[in-house]
Design an enzyme around this catalytic site. Structure first.
Site, PDB file in Angstrom:
ATOM      1  N   THR A 157      13.091  -0.550  10.382  1.00 27.19           N
ATOM      2  CA  THR A 157      14.489  -0.308   9.988  1.00 27.19           C
ATOM      3  C   THR A 157      14.786  -1.360   8.932  1.00 27.19           C
ATOM      4  O   THR A 157      14.255  -2.482   9.011  1.00 27.19           O
ATOM      5  CB  THR A 157      15.489  -0.451  11.164  1.00 27.19           C
ATOM      6  OG1 THR A 157      15.408  -1.790  11.641  1.00 27.19           O
ATOM      7  CG2 THR A 157      15.192   0.510  12.302  1.00 27.19           C
ATOM      8  N   HIS A 158      15.563  -1.017   7.939  1.00 29.77           N
ATOM      9  CA  HIS A 158      15.832  -1.932   6.815  1.00 29.77           C
ATOM     10  C   HIS A 158      14.538  -2.365   6.124  1.00 29.77           C
ATOM     11  O   HIS A 158      14.497  -3.445   5.525  1.00 29.77           O
ATOM     12  CB  HIS A 158      16.614  -3.162   7.271  1.00 29.77           C
ATOM     13  CG  HIS A 158      17.815  -2.828   8.114  1.00 29.77           C
ATOM     14  ND1 HIS A 158      19.082  -2.668   7.597  1.00 29.77           N
ATOM     15  CD2 HIS A 158      17.929  -2.574   9.450  1.00 29.77           C
ATOM     16  CE1 HIS A 158      19.922  -2.357   8.574  1.00 29.77           C
ATOM     17  NE2 HIS A 158      19.252  -2.276   9.707  1.00 29.77           N
ATOM     18  N   SER A 279      -5.309   4.295 -14.278  1.00 26.82           N
ATOM     19  CA  SER A 279      -4.489   3.710 -15.336  1.00 26.82           C
ATOM     20  C   SER A 279      -5.293   3.711 -16.631  1.00 26.82           C
ATOM     21  O   SER A 279      -6.519   3.627 -16.609  1.00 26.82           O
ATOM     22  CB  SER A 279      -4.121   2.279 -14.945  1.00 26.82           C
ATOM     23  OG  SER A 279      -3.913   1.487 -16.101  1.00 26.82           O
ATOM     24  N   LYS A 285      -6.930   0.506 -10.981  1.00 29.79           N
ATOM     25  CA  LYS A 285      -5.795   1.204 -10.398  1.00 29.79           C
ATOM     26  C   LYS A 285      -6.104   2.570  -9.802  1.00 29.79           C
ATOM     27  O   LYS A 285      -6.911   3.331 -10.320  1.00 29.79           O
ATOM     28  CB  LYS A 285      -4.709   1.402 -11.466  1.00 29.79           C
ATOM     29  CG  LYS A 285      -4.017   0.111 -11.817  1.00 29.79           C
ATOM     30  CD  LYS A 285      -3.121  -0.366 -10.693  1.00 29.79           C
ATOM     31  CE  LYS A 285      -1.730  -0.320 -11.098  1.00 29.79           C
ATOM     32  NZ  LYS A 285      -0.652   0.129 -10.595  1.00 29.79           N
ATOM     33  N   GLU A 292       4.982  10.307  -6.395  1.00 28.45           N
ATOM     34  CA  GLU A 292       6.101   9.835  -7.223  1.00 28.45           C
ATOM     35  C   GLU A 292       6.851  11.006  -7.859  1.00 28.45           C
ATOM     36  O   GLU A 292       8.081  10.995  -7.961  1.00 28.45           O
ATOM     37  CB  GLU A 292       5.578   8.862  -8.288  1.00 28.45           C
ATOM     38  CG  GLU A 292       5.111   7.541  -7.673  1.00 28.45           C
ATOM     39  CD  GLU A 292       4.286   6.687  -8.622  1.00 28.45           C
ATOM     40  OE1 GLU A 292       4.354   6.898  -9.841  1.00 28.45           O
ATOM     41  OE2 GLU A 292       3.564   5.797  -8.130  1.00 28.45           O
TER      42      GLU A 292
END
Ligand code: ARG
Length: 460
Positions: A157-158, A279, A285, A292
């Site tokens: 949470t948070h 990348s 990468k 996304e």
């Protein structure tokens, strides 16, 4: 007749080029061709049945319409901007194929009721297709969950470690959200299930048409009750876009979770390489681009929803050209959501939990502090608030010593609370913590297994 606009006798000048560019919707509403032809065939049958046109004329029209359908499907149909939209493109083609008899087709109807009828049929069909894709996604979630009932992960949470949970329980939280998304689409299908055909421009018609017949033939529950409402409202399109936006929002949250869990900092899950990109500069990468895109695409759905609500706001009764843009919004919303759904199915399928990292992180951040407080309440008859304070002291102690709760010795714990024995040690075990959450809907293995059984039955 076949080359002029319908209104050429009334309007003496040619349509402005810039207006034609913006005013023509054929590039968008050609997606309605199937519904338009189906509705026109039913309308024609009704005109014959009611003796408004002869059966000979009806047969000619229906034959022509069927030919047009096959021309469109074979890619042999030339859509023309100068005829504005799908309705007039088809009517003009009908003139070309069968001559002046084509002129009977538009008896007792207007494009105003025609377009809403087509649009409702399209939204019904597309809602069902969307529901189909959501169901496929739920099946993948269920499959992943089944394999991970006892995979412990840190519940957050948070974005701070909260309590240990089952990875399956986490995945099934989305299962519930998508189940409600389906209901929203289903509710809309039920609400829109009234046929507007026969409302004509806005007032109805003086011909003795049979609206029950056309409604039934087109698969609607009944005809609409008010001709003005029929041509003026688009609430069913708003509902469709709202249901789409919500579903896309759920996908966006799931994608965001995955992006975070896949980050180097969390390292809780990995994806197949087919769901990653590299990348152009950094050789090391592996980026989760599909996730996304799913996270971001919801913006299109919000935009479409906001646009249609704005078009409708303050629009006087009844039909106005403003409404023409409703179709682009709905088609785009449908495309955005269904692209994301299909991509999400692959993405979820490719997720692999990193069980070691999950277990390690589930032990960090003092995630069993609540369990310790609960233990004191149950075994030592303290109030929860008293127990909370003692547990907080234990956390402070562990933090100072830079230790996990599970690594504290009984002696250390007794420094904070004397009256205790070694039975307490199992309280800090994250598996034990997860399994102790047996309340209905909680994360214990038994509960999660029960839910999976229930969901599997529901999905049949
Ligand atoms: N293409 C139009 C639309 O989508 C069809 C209805 C046109 N009606 C009219 N009165 N101009 O809204």
């Amino acid at each position: 007749m076949k080359n002029k606009t319908v209104w050429a006798n009334r309007l003496k000048e040619k349509t402005s080029v810039s207006f034609q560019k913006i005013g023509s919707s054929i590039g968008v509403d050609k997606r309605l061709y199937e519904q338009d032809i189906t509705a026109s065939i039913v309308h024609t049958k009704m005109l014959v049945k009611q003796k408004i046109i002869s059966s000979n004329e009806g047969a000619k029209i229906i034959n022509g319409l069927k030919k047009i359908k096959s021309q469109i499907e074979k890619g042999n149909f030339k859509f023309q901007d100068k005829f504005e939209d799908i309705h007039l493109n088809i009517e003009k083609k009908l003139y070309e194929l069968i001559g002046p008899t084509a002129g009977f087709l538009h008896t007792a109807r207007s494009r105003n009721d025609q377009v809403v009828t087509d649009f409702k049929l399209w939204i019904k069909k597309s809602s069902r297709e969307t529901i189909g894709n959501i169901i496929s996604l739920m099946k993948i979630l269920l499959k992943k969950a089944e394999k991970n009932v006892d995979t412990v992960m840190p519940g957050l949470t948070h974005l701070k470690n909260a309590q240990p949970i089952s990875f399956a329980h986490y995945l099934l939280s989305y299962f519930e959200m998508f189940k409600r998304d389906i209901k929203r689409f289903e509710n809309n299908i039920k609400l829109l299930d009234e046929c507007p055909l026969g409302s004509a421009a806005l007032a109805g018609t003086s011909y003795k048409i049979d609206r029950n017949y056309t409604s039934k033939q087109l698969g609607f529950k009944k005809p609409t009750n008010n001709s003005i409402d029929s041509v003026a409202d688009r609430d069913f399109a708003v509902d469709f876009l709202y249901a789409s936006a919500l579903c896309a929002m759920h996908l966006s949250r799931l994608a965001e979770d995955f992006i975070i869990y896949n980050s180097n900092a969390f390292n809780l899950i990995s994806f197949d390489d087919s769901m990653l990109t590299g990348s152009s500069i950094m050789p090391q990468k592996k980026n989760p681009d599909p996730a996304e895109l799913i996270r971001g695409r919801v913006s299109l759905n919000y935009g479409n929803l906001n646009s249609i609500l704005t078009i409708m706001k303050g629009l006087p009764m009844s039909y106005f050209k403003d409404l023409q843009d409703d179709k682009k919004l709905v088609f785009d919303g449908y495309d955005a959501l269904n692209d994301s759904l299909i991509l999400s199915i692959e993405l979820i399928n490719s997720v692999k939990p990193n069980k070691k990292s999950m277990l390690k992180m589930a032990n960090e951040g003092y995630t069993t502090a609540t369990d310790f407080a609960d233990y004191l309440v149950k075994e030592k008859k303290l109030t929860f608030r008293e127990a909370y304070v003692i547990s907080a002291k234990l956390v402070n102690y562990a933090e100072k010593k830079n230790k996990l709760l599970i690594d504290l010795s009984l002696k250390e714990i007794m420094k904070i609370y004397k009256n205790i024995d070694k039975k307490v040690l199992k309280i800090f075990d994250v598996n034990n913590s997860m399994n102790s959450k047996r309340s209905y809907g909680g994360t214990s293995i038994a509960n999660v297994k029960m839910m999976i059984r229930k969901y599997k039955k529901e999905m049949k």
